[in-house]
Design a protein around this motif. Sequence first.
Motif, PDB file in Angstrom:
ATOM      1  N   UNK A  37      40.504  28.280  48.029  1.00 39.59           N
ATOM      2  CA  UNK A  37      39.904  28.575  49.338  1.00 39.59           C
ATOM      3  C   UNK A  37      38.961  29.779  49.269  1.00 39.59           C
ATOM      4  N   UNK A  38      39.346  30.826  48.541  1.00 38.52           N
ATOM      5  CA  UNK A  38      38.496  32.010  48.450  1.00 38.52           C
ATOM      6  C   UNK A  38      37.217  31.728  47.661  1.00 38.52           C
ATOM      7  N   UNK A  39      37.286  30.779  46.735  1.00 40.27           N
ATOM      8  CA  UNK A  39      36.075  30.375  46.001  1.00 40.27           C
ATOM      9  C   UNK A  39      35.069  29.771  46.973  1.00 40.27           C
ATOM     10  N   UNK A  40      35.576  28.944  47.892  1.00 43.30           N
ATOM     11  CA  UNK A  40      34.677  28.353  48.893  1.00 43.30           C
ATOM     12  C   UNK A  40      34.073  29.439  49.784  1.00 43.30           C
ATOM     13  N   UNK A  41      34.861  30.457  50.136  1.00 46.38           N
ATOM     14  CA  UNK A  41      34.333  31.553  50.963  1.00 46.38           C
ATOM     15  C   UNK A  41      33.155  32.210  50.262  1.00 46.38           C
ATOM     16  N   UNK A  42      33.276  32.399  48.941  1.00 46.81           N
ATOM     17  CA  UNK A  42      32.247  33.113  48.185  1.00 46.81           C
ATOM     18  C   UNK A  42      30.942  32.326  48.064  1.00 46.81           C
ATOM     19  N   UNK A  43      30.975  31.049  48.352  1.00 47.24           N
ATOM     20  CA  UNK A  43      29.749  30.250  48.277  1.00 47.24           C
ATOM     21  C   UNK A  43      28.837  30.491  49.477  1.00 47.24           C
ATOM     22  N   UNK A  76      29.517  40.559  47.406  1.00 48.09           N
ATOM     23  CA  UNK A  76      30.253  41.434  46.496  1.00 48.09           C
ATOM     24  C   UNK A  76      31.658  41.720  47.030  1.00 48.09           C
ATOM     25  N   UNK A  77      31.765  41.996  48.328  1.00 48.00           N
ATOM     26  CA  UNK A  77      33.072  42.296  48.919  1.00 48.00           C
ATOM     27  C   UNK A  77      34.045  41.136  48.786  1.00 48.00           C
ATOM     28  N   UNK A  78      33.572  39.928  49.058  1.00 47.87           N
ATOM     29  CA  UNK A  78      34.434  38.745  48.916  1.00 47.87           C
ATOM     30  C   UNK A  78      34.868  38.557  47.463  1.00 47.87           C
ATOM     31  N   UNK A  79      33.930  38.702  46.542  1.00 53.56           N
ATOM     32  CA  UNK A  79      34.245  38.522  45.125  1.00 53.56           C
ATOM     33  C   UNK A  79      35.183  39.622  44.625  1.00 53.56           C
ATOM     34  N   UNK A 130      35.462  35.711  28.179  1.00 48.11           N
ATOM     35  CA  UNK A 130      35.551  37.106  27.749  1.00 48.11           C
ATOM     36  C   UNK A 130      36.491  37.900  28.654  1.00 48.11           C
ATOM     37  N   UNK A 131      37.529  37.242  29.163  1.00 47.23           N
ATOM     38  CA  UNK A 131      38.520  37.917  30.001  1.00 47.23           C
ATOM     39  C   UNK A 131      38.092  38.117  31.447  1.00 47.23           C
ATOM     40  N   UNK A 132      36.941  37.574  31.827  1.00 50.59           N
ATOM     41  CA  UNK A 132      36.455  37.718  33.195  1.00 50.59           C
ATOM     42  C   UNK A 132      36.448  36.369  33.889  1.00 50.59           C
ATOM     43  N   UNK A 133      36.907  36.347  35.130  1.00 49.82           N
ATOM     44  CA  UNK A 133      36.944  35.111  35.911  1.00 49.82           C
ATOM     45  C   UNK A 133      35.609  34.889  36.617  1.00 49.82           C
ATOM     46  N   UNK A 134      35.492  33.728  37.258  1.00 48.94           N
ATOM     47  CA  UNK A 134      34.276  33.450  38.025  1.00 48.94           C
ATOM     48  C   UNK A 134      34.106  34.460  39.157  1.00 48.94           C
ATOM     49  N   UNK A 135      35.202  34.870  39.784  1.00 43.72           N
ATOM     50  CA  UNK A 135      35.105  35.879  40.845  1.00 43.72           C
ATOM     51  C   UNK A 135      34.575  37.198  40.288  1.00 43.72           C
ATOM     52  N   UNK A 136      35.000  37.564  39.058  1.00 46.79           N
ATOM     53  CA  UNK A 136      34.502  38.787  38.427  1.00 46.79           C
ATOM     54  C   UNK A 136      33.002  38.706  38.177  1.00 46.79           C
ATOM     55  N   UNK A 137      32.561  37.574  37.628  1.00 49.56           N
ATOM     56  CA  UNK A 137      31.127  37.395  37.380  1.00 49.56           C
ATOM     57  C   UNK A 137      30.345  37.392  38.698  1.00 49.56           C
ATOM     58  N   UNK A 138      30.902  36.763  39.714  1.00 49.59           N
ATOM     59  CA  UNK A 138      30.236  36.746  41.019  1.00 49.59           C
ATOM     60  C   UNK A 138      30.075  38.166  41.549  1.00 49.59           C
ATOM     61  N   UNK A 139      31.099  38.994  41.408  1.00 50.69           N
ATOM     62  CA  UNK A 139      31.018  40.379  41.892  1.00 50.69           C
ATOM     63  C   UNK A 139      29.900  41.139  41.175  1.00 50.69           C
TER      64      UNK A 139
END
Length: 160
Positions: A37-43, A76-79, A130-139
Amino acid sequence: MTQLSARMLMLLAGLGSAALFFGALFFQFVIGVEPCAMCFWQRWPHRVGIILGLIGAAIPRAIIAAAGAINMAVSFGLAAFHTGVERQWWDGPASCTSRGVDLTASECGLLDPNCGNAIALCDEISWSLFGLSMANYNAVISLVLLGLCVAAFRKARAKA
């Protein structure tokens, strides 16, 4: 090397949002990584970022660049919030975390891999590089896009 205009900076920001948004769709529909659900928010901020980037490229005004900067700050805040939930630094919404999902609620059990669609939980990392998730890359990328919008704001304001 010439400096980039406000028009070009906004176009780059819009293209960056497009790359993130369509990249998320690629991961979902081609690779098969189910979004939570939070992934959808970040879109949503990236959808808005595409539009603001195109408008800012056509009409380079400080107000459009400021809206782009605010939008990327939200992104950035959501990610960053999702990053904290994934890393167990804080609790996420009960509706999409393992503490709020009843794993026995379906007719065949949510843990049965042969029954229905998998549930993507917000507090689990479904993909990393490299230990980073999609949310990390998005941020991180949202911060870069925020910088582009701030630079476009400064250029457009100086030109006005």
